[in-house]
Design a protein around this motif. Sequence first.
Motif, PDB file in Angstrom:
ATOM      1  N   ASP A 145       5.690  -3.716   9.382  1.00  0.00           N
ATOM      2  CA  ASP A 145       4.341  -3.469   9.880  1.00  0.00           C
ATOM      3  C   ASP A 145       3.918  -4.565  10.843  1.00  0.00           C
ATOM      4  O   ASP A 145       3.897  -5.737  10.492  1.00  0.00           O
ATOM      5  CB  ASP A 145       3.362  -3.415   8.709  1.00  0.00           C
ATOM      6  CG  ASP A 145       2.088  -2.686   9.042  1.00  0.00           C
ATOM      7  OD1 ASP A 145       1.688  -2.699  10.227  1.00  0.00           O
ATOM      8  OD2 ASP A 145       1.498  -2.091   8.140  1.00  0.00           O
TER       9      ASP A 145
ATOM     10  N   ARG B 261       3.874   6.482   4.846  1.00  0.00           N
ATOM     11  CA  ARG B 261       3.727   7.015   6.202  1.00  0.00           C
ATOM     12  C   ARG B 261       4.469   6.198   7.247  1.00  0.00           C
ATOM     13  O   ARG B 261       5.059   6.741   8.172  1.00  0.00           O
ATOM     14  CB  ARG B 261       2.245   7.054   6.590  1.00  0.00           C
ATOM     15  CG  ARG B 261       1.446   8.085   5.818  1.00  0.00           C
ATOM     16  CD  ARG B 261      -0.053   8.004   6.062  1.00  0.00           C
ATOM     17  NE  ARG B 261      -0.402   7.893   7.474  1.00  0.00           N
ATOM     18  CZ  ARG B 261      -1.536   7.342   7.893  1.00  0.00           C
ATOM     19  NH1 ARG B 261      -2.404   6.840   7.046  1.00  0.00           N
ATOM     20  NH2 ARG B 261      -1.808   7.293   9.178  1.00  0.00           N
ATOM     21  N   PHE B 262       4.419   4.844   7.109  1.00  0.00           N
ATOM     22  CA  PHE B 262       4.902   3.968   8.181  1.00  0.00           C
ATOM     23  C   PHE B 262       6.117   3.123   7.821  1.00  0.00           C
ATOM     24  O   PHE B 262       6.725   2.528   8.699  1.00  0.00           O
ATOM     25  CB  PHE B 262       3.782   3.005   8.616  1.00  0.00           C
ATOM     26  CG  PHE B 262       2.479   3.673   8.942  1.00  0.00           C
ATOM     27  CD1 PHE B 262       2.409   4.692   9.887  1.00  0.00           C
ATOM     28  CD2 PHE B 262       1.312   3.290   8.306  1.00  0.00           C
ATOM     29  CE1 PHE B 262       1.199   5.303  10.197  1.00  0.00           C
ATOM     30  CE2 PHE B 262       0.104   3.899   8.610  1.00  0.00           C
ATOM     31  CZ  PHE B 262       0.043   4.903   9.549  1.00  0.00           C
TER      32      PHE B 262
ATOM     33  N   ASN C 167      -5.076   0.010   7.187  1.00  0.00           N
ATOM     34  CA  ASN C 167      -3.977   0.745   7.823  1.00  0.00           C
ATOM     35  C   ASN C 167      -2.616   0.072   7.688  1.00  0.00           C
ATOM     36  O   ASN C 167      -1.618   0.639   8.112  1.00  0.00           O
ATOM     37  CB  ASN C 167      -4.289   0.953   9.313  1.00  0.00           C
ATOM     38  CG  ASN C 167      -5.451   1.893   9.495  1.00  0.00           C
ATOM     39  OD1 ASN C 167      -5.437   3.012   8.991  1.00  0.00           O
ATOM     40  ND2 ASN C 167      -6.474   1.434  10.193  1.00  0.00           N
ATOM     41  N   ARG C 168      -2.581  -1.129   7.118  1.00  0.00           N
ATOM     42  CA  ARG C 168      -1.309  -1.850   6.987  1.00  0.00           C
ATOM     43  C   ARG C 168      -0.507  -1.343   5.792  1.00  0.00           C
ATOM     44  O   ARG C 168      -1.064  -0.916   4.789  1.00  0.00           O
ATOM     45  CB  ARG C 168      -1.546  -3.354   6.834  1.00  0.00           C
ATOM     46  CG  ARG C 168      -1.940  -4.024   8.149  1.00  0.00           C
ATOM     47  CD  ARG C 168      -2.008  -5.529   7.998  1.00  0.00           C
ATOM     48  NE  ARG C 168      -0.777  -6.106   7.474  1.00  0.00           N
ATOM     49  CZ  ARG C 168       0.292  -6.432   8.194  1.00  0.00           C
ATOM     50  NH1 ARG C 168       0.294  -6.222   9.502  1.00  0.00           N
ATOM     51  NH2 ARG C 168       1.362  -6.953   7.627  1.00  0.00           N
ATOM     52  N   ALA C 169       0.822  -1.453   5.867  1.00  0.00           N
ATOM     53  CA  ALA C 169       1.701  -1.085   4.760  1.00  0.00           C
ATOM     54  C   ALA C 169       1.631  -2.122   3.641  1.00  0.00           C
ATOM     55  O   ALA C 169       1.863  -1.813   2.481  1.00  0.00           O
ATOM     56  CB  ALA C 169       3.140  -0.946   5.253  1.00  0.00           C
TER      57      ALA C 169
ATOM     58  N   ASP D 228      -6.382  -5.538   9.899  1.00  0.00           N
ATOM     59  CA  ASP D 228      -6.429  -4.077   9.792  1.00  0.00           C
ATOM     60  C   ASP D 228      -5.900  -3.646   8.423  1.00  0.00           C
ATOM     61  O   ASP D 228      -4.988  -2.819   8.310  1.00  0.00           O
ATOM     62  CB  ASP D 228      -5.593  -3.458  10.928  1.00  0.00           C
ATOM     63  CG  ASP D 228      -5.804  -1.959  11.064  1.00  0.00           C
ATOM     64  OD1 ASP D 228      -6.740  -1.407  10.442  1.00  0.00           O
ATOM     65  OD2 ASP D 228      -5.003  -1.344  11.793  1.00  0.00           O
TER      66      ASP D 228
ATOM     67  N   ASN E  76       0.176   3.897   2.944  1.00  0.00           N
ATOM     68  CA  ASN E  76       0.632   3.513   4.284  1.00  0.00           C
ATOM     69  C   ASN E  76       2.138   3.290   4.348  1.00  0.00           C
ATOM     70  O   ASN E  76       2.765   3.592   5.359  1.00  0.00           O
ATOM     71  CB  ASN E  76      -0.123   2.276   4.765  1.00  0.00           C
ATOM     72  CG  ASN E  76      -1.589   2.588   5.026  1.00  0.00           C
ATOM     73  OD1 ASN E  76      -1.951   3.730   5.299  1.00  0.00           O
ATOM     74  ND2 ASN E  76      -2.424   1.590   4.920  1.00  0.00           N
ATOM     75  N   THR E  77       2.724   2.767   3.281  1.00  0.00           N
ATOM     76  CA  THR E  77       4.171   2.576   3.262  1.00  0.00           C
ATOM     77  C   THR E  77       4.885   3.928   3.327  1.00  0.00           C
ATOM     78  O   THR E  77       5.892   4.065   4.011  1.00  0.00           O
ATOM     79  CB  THR E  77       4.603   1.806   1.992  1.00  0.00           C
ATOM     80  OG1 THR E  77       3.935   0.548   1.988  1.00  0.00           O
ATOM     81  CG2 THR E  77       6.090   1.577   1.965  1.00  0.00           C
TER      82      THR E  77
ATOM     83  N   ASP F   2       0.857  -1.189   0.000  1.00  0.00           N
ATOM     84  CA  ASP F   2       0.000   0.000   0.000  1.00  0.00           C
ATOM     85  C   ASP F   2       0.894   1.240   0.000  1.00  0.00           C
ATOM     86  O   ASP F   2       1.555   1.531   0.999  1.00  0.00           O
ATOM     87  CB  ASP F   2      -0.899  -0.001   1.231  1.00  0.00           C
ATOM     88  CG  ASP F   2      -1.907   1.128   1.215  1.00  0.00           C
ATOM     89  OD1 ASP F   2      -1.514   2.295   0.988  1.00  0.00           O
ATOM     90  OD2 ASP F   2      -3.099   0.854   1.442  1.00  0.00           O
TER      91      ASP F   2
ATOM     92  N   LYS G 160       0.939  -4.226  12.601  1.00  0.00           N
ATOM     93  CA  LYS G 160      -0.508  -4.163  12.819  1.00  0.00           C
ATOM     94  C   LYS G 160      -1.136  -5.512  12.503  1.00  0.00           C
ATOM     95  O   LYS G 160      -0.624  -6.272  11.689  1.00  0.00           O
ATOM     96  CB  LYS G 160      -1.128  -3.088  11.937  1.00  0.00           C
ATOM     97  CG  LYS G 160      -0.775  -1.681  12.333  1.00  0.00           C
ATOM     98  CD  LYS G 160      -1.404  -0.689  11.355  1.00  0.00           C
ATOM     99  CE  LYS G 160      -0.590   0.555  11.284  1.00  0.00           C
ATOM    100  NZ  LYS G 160       0.727   0.377  10.655  1.00  0.00           N
TER     101      LYS G 160
END
Length: 146
Positions: free
Chosen positions: A67, A62-63, A76-78, A73, A59-60, A56, A69
């Motif tokens: 991952d 951002r995070f 919200n996961r990368a 989820d 999300n990648t 993703d 999580k």
Amino acid sequence: VYNVESLLKLREAVGPVIGANLDPSHLFWQGVDCGAAIRYLGDALYYFHAKDTRIDPINTGRFGVLDTKHYSDEINRAWVFRSLGYGHDLGVWKDMVSNLRMIGYDDVLSIEHEDSLMSVNEGLTKAINLLKEVITFEQTGGMWWA
């Protein structure tokens, strides 16, 4: 062992009793070119899992890719495990199958279904259909054009 280099280092220490169960889904999120990994492993590749991962980009960005999580989820996961073709297109899978043939691997492509966005039946059916498109079934018969 978490990548090709560490597998080959272990194999060098222990011998050919150790081989790789290559699962592209775990290499994709690390940014590994799975076709290149297949070629690098060569005869150290003992088994192959046909399993995809979608990265993703939102999300990648951002995070990052590490991952922790929960797998449920997804939003919200990368990255998430996906059925074949829902993470990487036919071209990527054709490249992997071609590289498997080049190293002489002619064994199982084991479908591993952990796509939380599809039922077991739908995910398996889509994976089978994709593999039918990318697997070469016939022997080449030599260089008939030369």
